[in-house]
Design a protein around this motif. Structure first.
Motif, PDB file in Angstrom:
ATOM      1  N   ASP A 209      31.506  46.355  39.736  1.00 51.51           N
ATOM      2  CA  ASP A 209      32.700  46.138  38.903  1.00 51.51           C
ATOM      3  C   ASP A 209      33.491  44.927  39.386  1.00 51.51           C
ATOM      4  OD1 ASP A 209      32.242  48.215  37.158  1.00 51.51           O
ATOM      5  OD2 ASP A 209      33.493  49.655  38.237  1.00 51.51           O
ATOM      6  N   ARG A 210      33.694  44.825  40.703  1.00 50.72           N
ATOM      7  CA  ARG A 210      34.462  43.697  41.213  1.00 50.72           C
ATOM      8  C   ARG A 210      33.712  42.381  40.979  1.00 50.72           C
ATOM      9  NH1 ARG A 210      36.891  47.840  41.923  1.00 50.72           N
ATOM     10  NH2 ARG A 210      37.016  47.393  39.690  1.00 50.72           N
ATOM     11  N   ALA A 211      32.385  42.402  41.084  1.00 53.45           N
ATOM     12  CA  ALA A 211      31.603  41.183  40.888  1.00 53.45           C
ATOM     13  C   ALA A 211      31.681  40.701  39.446  1.00 53.45           C
ATOM     14  CB  ALA A 211      30.142  41.415  41.296  1.00 53.45           C
ATOM     15  N   VAL A 212      31.468  41.596  38.475  1.00 55.44           N
ATOM     16  CA  VAL A 212      31.469  41.160  37.071  1.00 55.44           C
ATOM     17  C   VAL A 212      32.872  40.815  36.586  1.00 55.44           C
ATOM     18  CG1 VAL A 212      29.381  42.465  36.531  1.00 55.44           C
ATOM     19  CG2 VAL A 212      31.626  43.512  36.124  1.00 55.44           C
ATOM     20  N   GLU A 213      33.880  41.243  37.346  1.00 52.55           N
ATOM     21  CA  GLU A 213      35.258  40.859  37.020  1.00 52.55           C
ATOM     22  C   GLU A 213      35.625  39.521  37.652  1.00 52.55           C
ATOM     23  OE1 GLU A 213      37.319  44.218  38.521  1.00 52.55           O
ATOM     24  OE2 GLU A 213      36.645  45.557  36.907  1.00 52.55           O
ATOM     25  N   GLN A 278      36.113  43.482  31.135  1.00 54.46           N
ATOM     26  CA  GLN A 278      35.370  42.736  32.158  1.00 54.46           C
ATOM     27  C   GLN A 278      34.720  41.470  31.611  1.00 54.46           C
ATOM     28  OE1 GLN A 278      32.712  45.849  33.441  1.00 54.46           O
ATOM     29  NE2 GLN A 278      34.021  46.445  35.162  1.00 54.46           N
ATOM     30  N   MET A 279      34.443  41.418  30.315  1.00 57.09           N
ATOM     31  CA  MET A 279      33.626  40.333  29.770  1.00 57.09           C
ATOM     32  C   MET A 279      34.432  39.121  29.309  1.00 57.09           C
ATOM     33  SD  MET A 279      32.598  41.982  26.066  1.00 57.09           S
ATOM     34  CE  MET A 279      32.018  40.456  25.334  1.00 57.09           C
ATOM     35  N   ARG A 280      35.735  39.100  29.549  1.00 57.28           N
ATOM     36  CA  ARG A 280      36.585  38.039  28.991  1.00 57.28           C
ATOM     37  C   ARG A 280      36.217  36.649  29.477  1.00 57.28           C
ATOM     38  NH1 ARG A 280      42.123  41.545  29.768  1.00 57.28           N
ATOM     39  NH2 ARG A 280      41.850  42.899  27.937  1.00 57.28           N
ATOM     40  N   GLY A 281      35.733  36.508  30.695  1.00 57.51           N
ATOM     41  CA  GLY A 281      35.415  35.177  31.207  1.00 57.51           C
ATOM     42  C   GLY A 281      33.953  34.798  31.086  1.00 57.51           C
ATOM     43  N   TRP A 282      33.153  35.646  30.434  1.00 52.62           N
ATOM     44  CA  TRP A 282      31.713  35.440  30.400  1.00 52.62           C
ATOM     45  C   TRP A 282      31.264  34.597  29.207  1.00 52.62           C
ATOM     46  CZ3 TRP A 282      28.018  36.953  33.928  1.00 52.62           C
ATOM     47  CH2 TRP A 282      28.463  37.796  34.959  1.00 52.62           C
ATOM     48  N   THR A 283      30.171  33.860  29.424  1.00 57.09           N
ATOM     49  CA  THR A 283      29.488  33.128  28.354  1.00 57.09           C
ATOM     50  C   THR A 283      28.024  33.577  28.354  1.00 57.09           C
ATOM     51  OG1 THR A 283      28.790  31.317  29.802  1.00 57.09           O
ATOM     52  CG2 THR A 283      30.962  31.106  28.729  1.00 57.09           C
ATOM     53  N   PRO A 284      27.279  33.324  27.270  1.00 58.64           N
ATOM     54  CA  PRO A 284      25.852  33.672  27.271  1.00 58.64           C
ATOM     55  C   PRO A 284      25.085  33.026  28.419  1.00 58.64           C
ATOM     56  CG  PRO A 284      26.595  33.229  25.040  1.00 58.64           C
ATOM     57  CD  PRO A 284      27.730  32.850  25.946  1.00 58.64           C
ATOM     58  N   GLY A 286      26.341  32.246  31.283  1.00 58.21           N
ATOM     59  CA  GLY A 286      26.749  32.943  32.495  1.00 58.21           C
ATOM     60  C   GLY A 286      25.973  34.240  32.693  1.00 58.21           C
ATOM     61  N   VAL A 287      25.730  34.957  31.594  1.00 57.64           N
ATOM     62  CA  VAL A 287      24.946  36.190  31.676  1.00 57.64           C
ATOM     63  C   VAL A 287      23.535  35.897  32.160  1.00 57.64           C
ATOM     64  CG1 VAL A 287      23.947  38.090  30.340  1.00 57.64           C
ATOM     65  CG2 VAL A 287      26.314  37.398  29.924  1.00 57.64           C
ATOM     66  N   SER A 288      22.935  34.830  31.628  1.00 54.10           N
ATOM     67  CA  SER A 288      21.575  34.451  32.041  1.00 54.10           C
ATOM     68  C   SER A 288      21.517  34.118  33.527  1.00 54.10           C
ATOM     69  CB  SER A 288      21.086  33.252  31.219  1.00 54.10           C
ATOM     70  OG  SER A 288      21.008  33.580  29.848  1.00 54.10           O
ATOM     71  N   VAL A 289      22.501  33.345  33.984  1.00 50.09           N
ATOM     72  CA  VAL A 289      22.556  32.983  35.402  1.00 50.09           C
ATOM     73  C   VAL A 289      22.694  34.237  36.265  1.00 50.09           C
ATOM     74  CG1 VAL A 289      23.978  31.865  37.168  1.00 50.09           C
ATOM     75  CG2 VAL A 289      23.446  30.662  35.034  1.00 50.09           C
ATOM     76  N   ALA A 322      29.823  33.276  37.630  1.00 48.21           N
ATOM     77  CA  ALA A 322      29.424  33.346  36.216  1.00 48.21           C
ATOM     78  C   ALA A 322      30.477  34.058  35.380  1.00 48.21           C
ATOM     79  CB  ALA A 322      28.087  34.073  36.105  1.00 48.21           C
ATOM     80  N   ALA A 323      31.173  35.014  36.004  1.00 53.70           N
ATOM     81  CA  ALA A 323      32.207  35.759  35.286  1.00 53.70           C
ATOM     82  C   ALA A 323      33.398  34.883  34.943  1.00 53.70           C
ATOM     83  CB  ALA A 323      32.677  36.939  36.128  1.00 53.70           C
TER      84      ALA A 323
END
Length: 327
Positions: A209-213, A278-284, A286-289, A322-323
């Protein structure tokens, strides 16, 4: 006097407790014993291991006594009975002795399947006691424990408790019992955190949770605590993978209400709300990375690298960056 042999009758002549979850097996046995002693306080209860049930032993135990007392005979690990003992039990099943309740605890696998099949054919009352290996099963178990206790607990509270305690059902049941005894009103995530904060902070899901945030420092601190308290590295990579995949699934899903998305993605509605935050700072990209970082860490902790801790730290830093790729 004949007794009914219904699925809901713990005093049926034969009960099968099938599975490998010890807590559920113990509860199945206890239910029979309590029912028997409610009917007759002087019920004689005997627990037997396979080595204790020798040929002729069942006949002796089920023979009428001078005082016509009720008996409960519990055979643990029935799949390990000797061939002679199995033959004797099979011979007993079609014509059980009145006032005797036989409980067979069987692991449910291929070993001893003949006895299991014979008991089912004889109309045994069966209580499933499966090993709960999936987080969703343990979450459902906790919810049921709260409902059985007549208490309300939020979905977040149930999830936090599972994250904090882990896979041991006895500990989960004890935690629910403690919370329901100590706390009035609805049990929420904050209450669970106060009781189990030391354990919750070390859970693999807290690391994820802390990592994806994007909170790398907190994720690394949680990682160190997790490893120091014995959490397996592979459990942490699994939690990281689940966290990143949830971000990817929700970011590519069609918009809608949490309940609709929950059905579409196979997540509980409360988790939809958490992942949205949690997903507010993510891009596609970023998810791949992040997914590549998790795959590398997974290989590292499973023998592909010399330092599992370093592999996890590297993955966490990459995921946290990435987040923040949209910020």
């Amino acid at each position: 006097m004949a007794r009914k042999n219904a699925d809901d009758d713990p005093l049926a002549p034969l009960t099968l407790a099938v599975g490998q979850e010890e807590l559920l097996i113990d509860r199945a046995v206890r239910q029979v014993v309590l029912a028997a002693r409610a009917a007759d306080a002087d019920t004689d209860v005997r627990e037997l291991t396979p080595d204790q049930l020798q040929p002729g032993g069942l006949a002796e135990l089920t023979s009428p006594s001078l005082f016509a007392e009720r008996k409960v005979l519990v055979v643990r690990n029935a799949q390990d009975l000797s061939a002679d003992a199995v033959k004797e039990v099979k011979g007993y099943l079609p014509s059980p002795v009145d006032e005797v309740v036989l409980v067979l605890c069987h692991a449910g696998g291929a070993k001893g399947k003949g006895l299991l099949d014979a008991a089912r054919k004889a109309g045994a009352r069966e209580v499933p006691c499966p090993k709960m290996t999936k987080p969703a099963d343990r979450l459902a178990f906790v919810r049921t424990e709260f409902r059985t206790a007549g208490r309300a607990a939020t979905p977040e509270a149930c999830q936090t408790l599972v994250d904090a305690i882990g896979s041991d059902l006895r500990e989960l049941a004890a935690a629910v019992s403690q919370l329901t005894a100590d706390v009035e009103g609805t049990i929420d995530e904050a209450i669970v955190g106060r009781y189990y904060t030391g354990r919750a902070e070390t859970s693999s899901f807290t690391v994820a949770d802390r990592a994806v945030e994007g909170r790398a420092a907190e994720a690394l601190e949680a990682l160190r605590w997790s490893l120091s308290t014995g959490v397996a590295p592979v459990m942490i990579t699994s939690a990281l993978a689940q966290g990143v995949r949830a971000i990817g699934k929700l970011s590519s899903a069609r918009g809608g209400r949490p309940a609709d998305l929950a059905r579409e993605l196979g997540m509980p509605p409360w988790k939809i709300d958490r992942v949205r935050q949690q997903m507010r700072g993510w891009t596609p990209d970023g998810v791949s990375v992040a997914l590549r970082a998790v795959a590398e860490a997974d290989a590292g902790v499973k023998g592909g690298g010399d330092d599992p801790e370093y592999a996890l730290e590297k993955a966490i830093v990459t995921i946290a960056r990435a987040a923040r790729s949209r910020r």
